[in-house]
Design a protein around this motif. Structure first.
Motif, PDB file in Angstrom:
ATOM      1  N   ASN A 135     -78.883-108.033   1.179  1.00  0.00           N
ATOM      2  CA  ASN A 135     -78.903-106.580   1.341  1.00  0.00           C
ATOM      3  C   ASN A 135     -79.611-106.215   2.637  1.00  0.00           C
ATOM      4  O   ASN A 135     -80.720-106.700   2.919  1.00  0.00           O
ATOM      5  N   LEU A 136     -78.975-105.332   3.413  1.00  0.00           N
ATOM      6  CA  LEU A 136     -79.561-104.853   4.660  1.00  0.00           C
ATOM      7  C   LEU A 136     -79.702-103.337   4.561  1.00  0.00           C
ATOM      8  O   LEU A 136     -78.713-102.616   4.470  1.00  0.00           O
ATOM      9  N   ASN A 137     -80.947-102.867   4.582  1.00  0.00           N
ATOM     10  CA  ASN A 137     -81.225-101.433   4.494  1.00  0.00           C
ATOM     11  C   ASN A 137     -81.389-100.889   5.907  1.00  0.00           C
ATOM     12  O   ASN A 137     -82.357-101.197   6.600  1.00  0.00           O
ATOM     13  N   LEU A 138     -80.419-100.071   6.348  1.00  0.00           N
ATOM     14  CA  LEU A 138     -80.425 -99.576   7.714  1.00  0.00           C
ATOM     15  C   LEU A 138     -81.437 -98.463   7.943  1.00  0.00           C
ATOM     16  O   LEU A 138     -81.779 -98.160   9.083  1.00  0.00           O
ATOM     17  N   ARG A 145     -82.721-111.042   0.361  1.00  0.00           N
ATOM     18  CA  ARG A 145     -81.683-111.866  -0.245  1.00  0.00           C
ATOM     19  C   ARG A 145     -82.191-112.297  -1.607  1.00  0.00           C
ATOM     20  O   ARG A 145     -83.202-113.004  -1.712  1.00  0.00           O
ATOM     21  N   GLY A 146     -81.491-111.874  -2.651  1.00  0.00           N
ATOM     22  CA  GLY A 146     -82.006-112.074  -3.999  1.00  0.00           C
ATOM     23  C   GLY A 146     -83.314-111.317  -4.130  1.00  0.00           C
ATOM     24  O   GLY A 146     -83.400-110.126  -3.799  1.00  0.00           O
ATOM     25  N   ASP A 147     -84.365-112.008  -4.570  1.00  0.00           N
ATOM     26  CA  ASP A 147     -85.682-111.385  -4.700  1.00  0.00           C
ATOM     27  C   ASP A 147     -86.561-111.647  -3.480  1.00  0.00           C
ATOM     28  O   ASP A 147     -87.744-111.285  -3.478  1.00  0.00           O
ATOM     29  N   LYS A 148     -86.001-112.259  -2.438  1.00  0.00           N
ATOM     30  CA  LYS A 148     -86.791-112.662  -1.277  1.00  0.00           C
ATOM     31  C   LYS A 148     -86.660-111.656  -0.148  1.00  0.00           C
ATOM     32  O   LYS A 148     -85.566-111.314   0.271  1.00  0.00           O
ATOM     33  N   HIS A 149     -87.826-111.181   0.355  1.00  0.00           N
ATOM     34  CA  HIS A 149     -87.828-110.337   1.543  1.00  0.00           C
ATOM     35  C   HIS A 149     -87.662-111.219   2.767  1.00  0.00           C
ATOM     36  O   HIS A 149     -88.290-112.270   2.881  1.00  0.00           O
ATOM     37  N   ILE A 150     -86.809-110.813   3.699  1.00  0.00           N
ATOM     38  CA  ILE A 150     -86.554-111.585   4.910  1.00  0.00           C
ATOM     39  C   ILE A 150     -87.164-110.856   6.092  1.00  0.00           C
ATOM     40  O   ILE A 150     -86.788-109.721   6.403  1.00  0.00           O
ATOM     41  N   ARG A 200     -79.806-118.266  10.483  1.00  0.00           N
ATOM     42  CA  ARG A 200     -79.429-119.237   9.447  1.00  0.00           C
ATOM     43  C   ARG A 200     -80.656-119.747   8.703  1.00  0.00           C
ATOM     44  O   ARG A 200     -80.632-119.923   7.482  1.00  0.00           O
ATOM     45  N   LYS A 201     -81.718-120.020   9.429  1.00  0.00           N
ATOM     46  CA  LYS A 201     -82.944-120.497   8.787  1.00  0.00           C
ATOM     47  C   LYS A 201     -83.496-119.444   7.826  1.00  0.00           C
ATOM     48  O   LYS A 201     -83.965-119.762   6.744  1.00  0.00           O
ATOM     49  N   LYS A 202     -83.427-118.187   8.244  1.00  0.00           N
ATOM     50  CA  LYS A 202     -84.008-117.120   7.434  1.00  0.00           C
ATOM     51  C   LYS A 202     -83.092-116.671   6.294  1.00  0.00           C
ATOM     52  O   LYS A 202     -83.562-116.323   5.211  1.00  0.00           O
ATOM     53  N   ILE A 203     -81.780-116.673   6.550  1.00  0.00           N
ATOM     54  CA  ILE A 203     -80.823-116.131   5.580  1.00  0.00           C
ATOM     55  C   ILE A 203     -80.299-117.200   4.624  1.00  0.00           C
ATOM     56  O   ILE A 203     -80.148-116.957   3.420  1.00  0.00           O
ATOM     57  N   ASP A 204     -80.004-118.385   5.145  1.00  0.00           N
ATOM     58  CA  ASP A 204     -79.260-119.384   4.362  1.00  0.00           C
ATOM     59  C   ASP A 204     -80.070-120.590   3.902  1.00  0.00           C
ATOM     60  O   ASP A 204     -79.698-121.247   2.927  1.00  0.00           O
ATOM     61  N   ARG A 205     -81.132-120.935   4.618  1.00  0.00           N
ATOM     62  CA  ARG A 205     -81.786-122.225   4.380  1.00  0.00           C
ATOM     63  C   ARG A 205     -82.225-122.425   2.935  1.00  0.00           C
ATOM     64  O   ARG A 205     -82.074-123.511   2.369  1.00  0.00           O
ATOM     65  N   ASP A 206     -82.749-121.394   2.300  1.00  0.00           N
ATOM     66  CA  ASP A 206     -83.304-121.532   0.944  1.00  0.00           C
ATOM     67  C   ASP A 206     -82.296-121.180  -0.150  1.00  0.00           C
ATOM     68  O   ASP A 206     -82.681-121.031  -1.314  1.00  0.00           O
TER      69      ASP A 206
END
Length: 225
Positions: A135-138, A145-150, A200-206
Protein backbone atom coordinates in the motif's frame (compact mmCIF):
# COMPACT_ATOMS: atom_id res chain seq x y z
CA UNK A 1 17.14 30.02 -4.43
CA UNK A 2 19.65 29.23 -1.69
CA UNK A 3 22.13 26.35 -1.94
CA UNK A 4 24.41 24.97 0.77
CA UNK A 5 27.65 23.60 -0.69
CA UNK A 6 29.57 21.30 1.66
CA UNK A 7 32.93 20.65 0.01
CA UNK A 8 36.53 20.75 1.24
CA UNK A 9 38.39 21.13 -2.07
CA UNK A 10 39.02 24.88 -2.59
CA UNK A 11 39.23 24.60 -6.40
CA UNK A 12 35.93 22.74 -6.61
CA UNK A 13 34.32 25.23 -4.24
CA UNK A 14 35.49 28.19 -6.31
CA UNK A 15 34.36 26.57 -9.58
CA UNK A 16 30.90 25.70 -8.26
CA UNK A 17 30.31 28.92 -6.34
CA UNK A 18 31.26 31.02 -9.37
CA UNK A 19 29.06 29.00 -11.73
CA UNK A 20 26.08 28.88 -9.39
CA UNK A 21 26.30 32.59 -8.64
CA UNK A 22 26.31 33.37 -12.35
CA UNK A 23 23.12 31.31 -12.67
CA UNK A 24 21.44 33.33 -9.94
CA UNK A 25 21.81 30.93 -7.00
CA UNK A 26 22.75 32.22 -3.58
CA UNK A 27 25.46 29.86 -2.35
CA UNK A 28 26.77 29.34 1.17
CA UNK A 29 29.83 27.13 1.73
CA UNK A 30 30.97 24.81 4.51
CA UNK A 31 34.43 23.28 4.24
CA UNK A 32 33.90 20.38 6.66
CA UNK A 33 31.10 18.14 7.91
CA UNK A 34 30.79 19.76 11.32
CA UNK A 35 30.22 23.23 9.91
CA UNK A 36 27.95 21.71 7.26
CA UNK A 37 25.74 20.21 9.96
CA UNK A 38 25.46 23.55 11.77
CA UNK A 39 24.50 25.42 8.62
CA UNK A 40 22.11 22.72 7.41
CA UNK A 41 20.35 22.77 10.78
CA UNK A 42 19.26 26.35 10.09
CA UNK A 43 16.77 24.79 7.69
CA UNK A 44 16.59 27.67 5.22
CA UNK A 45 18.24 26.07 2.18
CA UNK A 46 16.49 24.90 -0.98
CA UNK A 47 19.20 22.36 -1.84
CA UNK A 48 22.33 20.85 -0.31
CA UNK A 49 25.29 19.76 -2.47
CA UNK A 50 27.31 17.40 -0.34
CA UNK A 51 30.72 15.80 -0.86
CA UNK A 52 31.27 12.36 0.66
CA UNK A 53 34.90 12.65 1.80
CA UNK A 54 34.89 15.49 4.33
CA UNK A 55 36.86 16.37 7.48
CA UNK A 56 35.24 15.69 10.89
CA UNK A 57 31.97 14.15 9.62
CA UNK A 58 31.84 12.32 6.30
CA UNK A 59 29.05 12.94 3.81
CA UNK A 60 27.17 9.71 4.51
CA UNK A 61 26.98 10.38 8.24
CA UNK A 62 26.16 14.04 7.68
CA UNK A 63 23.27 13.14 5.37
CA UNK A 64 21.91 10.76 8.01
CA UNK A 65 22.11 13.53 10.62
CA UNK A 66 20.27 15.92 8.31
CA UNK A 67 17.46 13.39 7.82
CA UNK A 68 17.33 12.57 11.54
CA UNK A 69 16.64 16.24 12.20
CA UNK A 70 13.57 15.93 9.98
CA UNK A 71 14.95 18.18 7.24
CA UNK A 72 13.42 17.31 3.86
CA UNK A 73 15.70 19.56 1.81
CA UNK A 74 16.93 17.76 -1.36
CA UNK A 75 20.50 16.45 -1.04
CA UNK A 76 22.74 15.95 -4.07
CA UNK A 77 25.89 13.95 -3.32
CA UNK A 78 28.90 15.08 -5.33
CA UNK A 79 31.85 12.72 -5.10
CA UNK A 80 34.61 10.78 -6.84
CA UNK A 81 33.32 7.49 -5.41
CA UNK A 82 31.49 5.89 -8.30
CA UNK A 83 30.89 2.19 -7.68
CA UNK A 84 27.43 0.81 -7.03
CA UNK A 85 28.04 0.08 -3.33
CA UNK A 86 29.03 3.70 -2.74
CA UNK A 87 25.86 4.88 -4.48
CA UNK A 88 23.67 2.51 -2.47
CA UNK A 89 25.30 3.77 0.74
CA UNK A 90 24.62 7.34 -0.32
CA UNK A 91 20.97 6.69 -1.13
CA UNK A 92 20.50 4.68 2.08
CA UNK A 93 21.84 7.63 4.06
CA UNK A 94 19.07 9.81 2.62
CA UNK A 95 20.55 11.41 -0.51
CA UNK A 96 18.16 12.22 -3.35
CA UNK A 97 20.67 12.08 -6.18
CA UNK A 98 24.32 11.22 -6.80
CA UNK A 99 26.69 12.92 -9.26
CA UNK A 100 30.19 11.56 -9.86
CA UNK A 101 33.26 13.74 -10.35
CA UNK A 102 34.35 14.81 -12.91
CA UNK A 103 31.09 16.15 -14.30
CA UNK A 104 29.82 18.75 -16.72
CA UNK A 105 28.44 21.86 -15.04
CA UNK A 106 25.36 21.71 -17.28
CA UNK A 107 24.58 18.26 -15.92
CA UNK A 108 24.87 19.58 -12.37
CA UNK A 109 22.41 22.35 -13.25
CA UNK A 110 20.00 19.80 -14.73
CA UNK A 111 20.13 17.75 -11.53
CA UNK A 112 19.61 20.86 -9.40
CA UNK A 113 16.61 21.94 -11.47
CA UNK A 114 15.08 18.46 -11.31
CA UNK A 115 15.51 18.15 -7.53
CA UNK A 116 14.18 21.58 -6.69
CA UNK A 117 11.28 21.24 -9.13
CA UNK A 118 10.27 17.95 -7.55
CA UNK A 119 10.59 19.36 -4.04
CA UNK A 120 8.37 22.36 -4.77
CA UNK A 121 5.84 20.54 -6.94
CA UNK A 122 4.62 17.71 -4.74
CA UNK A 123 0.83 17.43 -5.01
CA UNK A 124 -1.05 16.18 -1.97
CA UNK A 125 -3.80 13.66 -2.55
CA UNK A 126 -5.86 11.29 -0.48
CA UNK A 127 -5.37 8.39 -2.87
CA UNK A 128 -3.93 5.08 -1.78
CA UNK A 129 -2.42 2.79 -4.42
CA UNK A 130 -2.55 -0.92 -3.68
CA UNK A 131 -0.85 -3.90 -5.35
CA UNK A 132 -1.19 -7.23 -3.54
CA UNK A 133 -0.38 -6.39 0.11
CA UNK A 134 1.69 -3.32 -0.80
CA UNK A 135 0.00 0.00 0.00
CA UNK A 136 1.27 3.45 -0.97
CA UNK A 137 -0.43 6.41 0.70
CA UNK A 138 0.12 9.47 -1.49
CA UNK A 139 -1.18 11.86 1.13
CA UNK A 140 0.90 10.66 4.06
CA UNK A 141 3.84 9.77 1.79
CA UNK A 142 4.07 6.38 3.46
CA UNK A 143 4.33 2.78 2.34
CA UNK A 144 3.40 -0.49 4.01
CA UNK A 145 3.54 -4.10 2.97
CA UNK A 146 1.38 -6.38 5.08
CA UNK A 147 1.92 -5.19 8.65
CA UNK A 148 5.40 -3.82 7.90
CA UNK A 149 6.10 -0.10 7.52
CA UNK A 150 8.59 0.57 4.72
CA UNK A 151 10.91 3.48 5.29
CA UNK A 152 11.52 5.30 1.98
CA UNK A 153 13.50 8.38 0.99
CA UNK A 154 11.76 10.98 -1.14
CA UNK A 155 13.23 9.71 -4.39
CA UNK A 156 12.51 6.06 -3.51
CA UNK A 157 8.89 7.03 -2.87
CA UNK A 158 8.64 8.80 -6.24
CA UNK A 159 10.07 5.78 -8.06
CA UNK A 160 7.73 3.36 -6.30
CA UNK A 161 4.77 5.64 -7.01
CA UNK A 162 5.66 5.77 -10.71
CA UNK A 163 5.99 1.98 -10.90
CA UNK A 164 2.71 1.40 -9.07
CA UNK A 165 0.78 3.90 -11.18
CA UNK A 166 1.97 1.90 -14.20
CA UNK A 167 1.21 -1.53 -12.77
CA UNK A 168 2.08 -4.33 -15.18
CA UNK A 169 3.67 -2.01 -17.77
CA UNK A 170 7.36 -2.50 -18.57
CA UNK A 171 9.13 0.83 -18.07
CA UNK A 172 12.49 1.45 -19.72
CA UNK A 173 15.38 2.98 -17.81
CA UNK A 174 15.17 6.06 -20.03
CA UNK A 175 11.47 6.55 -19.30
CA UNK A 176 12.00 6.09 -15.56
CA UNK A 177 14.92 8.55 -15.58
CA UNK A 178 12.85 11.13 -17.46
CA UNK A 179 9.76 10.82 -15.26
CA UNK A 180 11.38 10.41 -11.84
CA UNK A 181 14.65 12.34 -12.22
CA UNK A 182 13.70 14.70 -15.06
CA UNK A 183 16.85 13.60 -16.88
CA UNK A 184 16.14 13.99 -20.58
CA UNK A 185 19.56 13.00 -21.90
CA UNK A 186 21.87 9.99 -21.62
CA UNK A 187 24.25 10.68 -18.76
CA UNK A 188 25.59 7.14 -18.56
CA UNK A 189 24.37 6.90 -14.97
CA UNK A 190 23.06 3.67 -13.48
CA UNK A 191 20.98 5.53 -10.90
CA UNK A 192 17.78 3.75 -12.00
CA UNK A 193 19.31 0.30 -11.48
CA UNK A 194 20.68 1.33 -8.08
CA UNK A 195 17.29 2.60 -6.91
CA UNK A 196 15.49 -0.50 -8.20
CA UNK A 197 17.96 -2.60 -6.20
CA UNK A 198 17.23 -0.56 -3.08
CA UNK A 199 13.46 -0.86 -3.56
CA UNK A 200 13.73 -4.62 -4.03
CA UNK A 201 15.51 -4.93 -0.70
CA UNK A 202 12.84 -2.87 1.03
CA UNK A 203 9.75 -4.14 -0.80
CA UNK A 204 10.48 -7.77 -1.71
CA UNK A 205 13.35 -9.16 0.37
CA UNK A 206 11.28 -10.22 3.40
CA UNK A 207 8.31 -11.51 1.40
CA UNK A 208 7.78 -14.71 -0.55
CA UNK A 209 5.82 -12.99 -3.34
CA UNK A 210 8.08 -10.69 -5.35
CA UNK A 211 6.44 -7.62 -6.87
CA UNK A 212 9.27 -5.82 -8.67
CA UNK A 213 10.29 -7.60 -11.87
CA UNK A 214 12.89 -7.19 -14.61
CA UNK A 215 12.21 -7.62 -18.32
CA UNK A 216 15.70 -8.38 -19.59
CA UNK A 217 16.87 -5.75 -22.06
CA UNK A 218 13.65 -3.74 -21.73
CA UNK A 219 13.25 -2.41 -18.21
CA UNK A 220 11.32 -2.90 -14.98
CA UNK A 221 7.72 -3.28 -13.88
CA UNK A 222 5.73 -3.96 -10.73
CA UNK A 223 2.89 -6.47 -10.57
CA UNK A 224 1.57 -9.39 -8.62
CA UNK A 225 3.40 -12.63 -9.36
Amino acid sequence: MKILLIEDEPQVVEFLRKGLTEKGYETEVAFDGQMGEKLASKGDFDLIILDVILPNINGYELCKLIRQKGLLVPVLMLTALDNTDDKVTGFDSGADDYLVKPFEFEELLARINALTRRASGLIQTSRVIKIADLNLNLNKKSATRGDKHIDLTGKEFELLEFLMKNKGRVLSRVEIAEKVWDITFDTGTNVVDVYISILRKKIDRDFEEKLIHTKVGLGYYIDEA
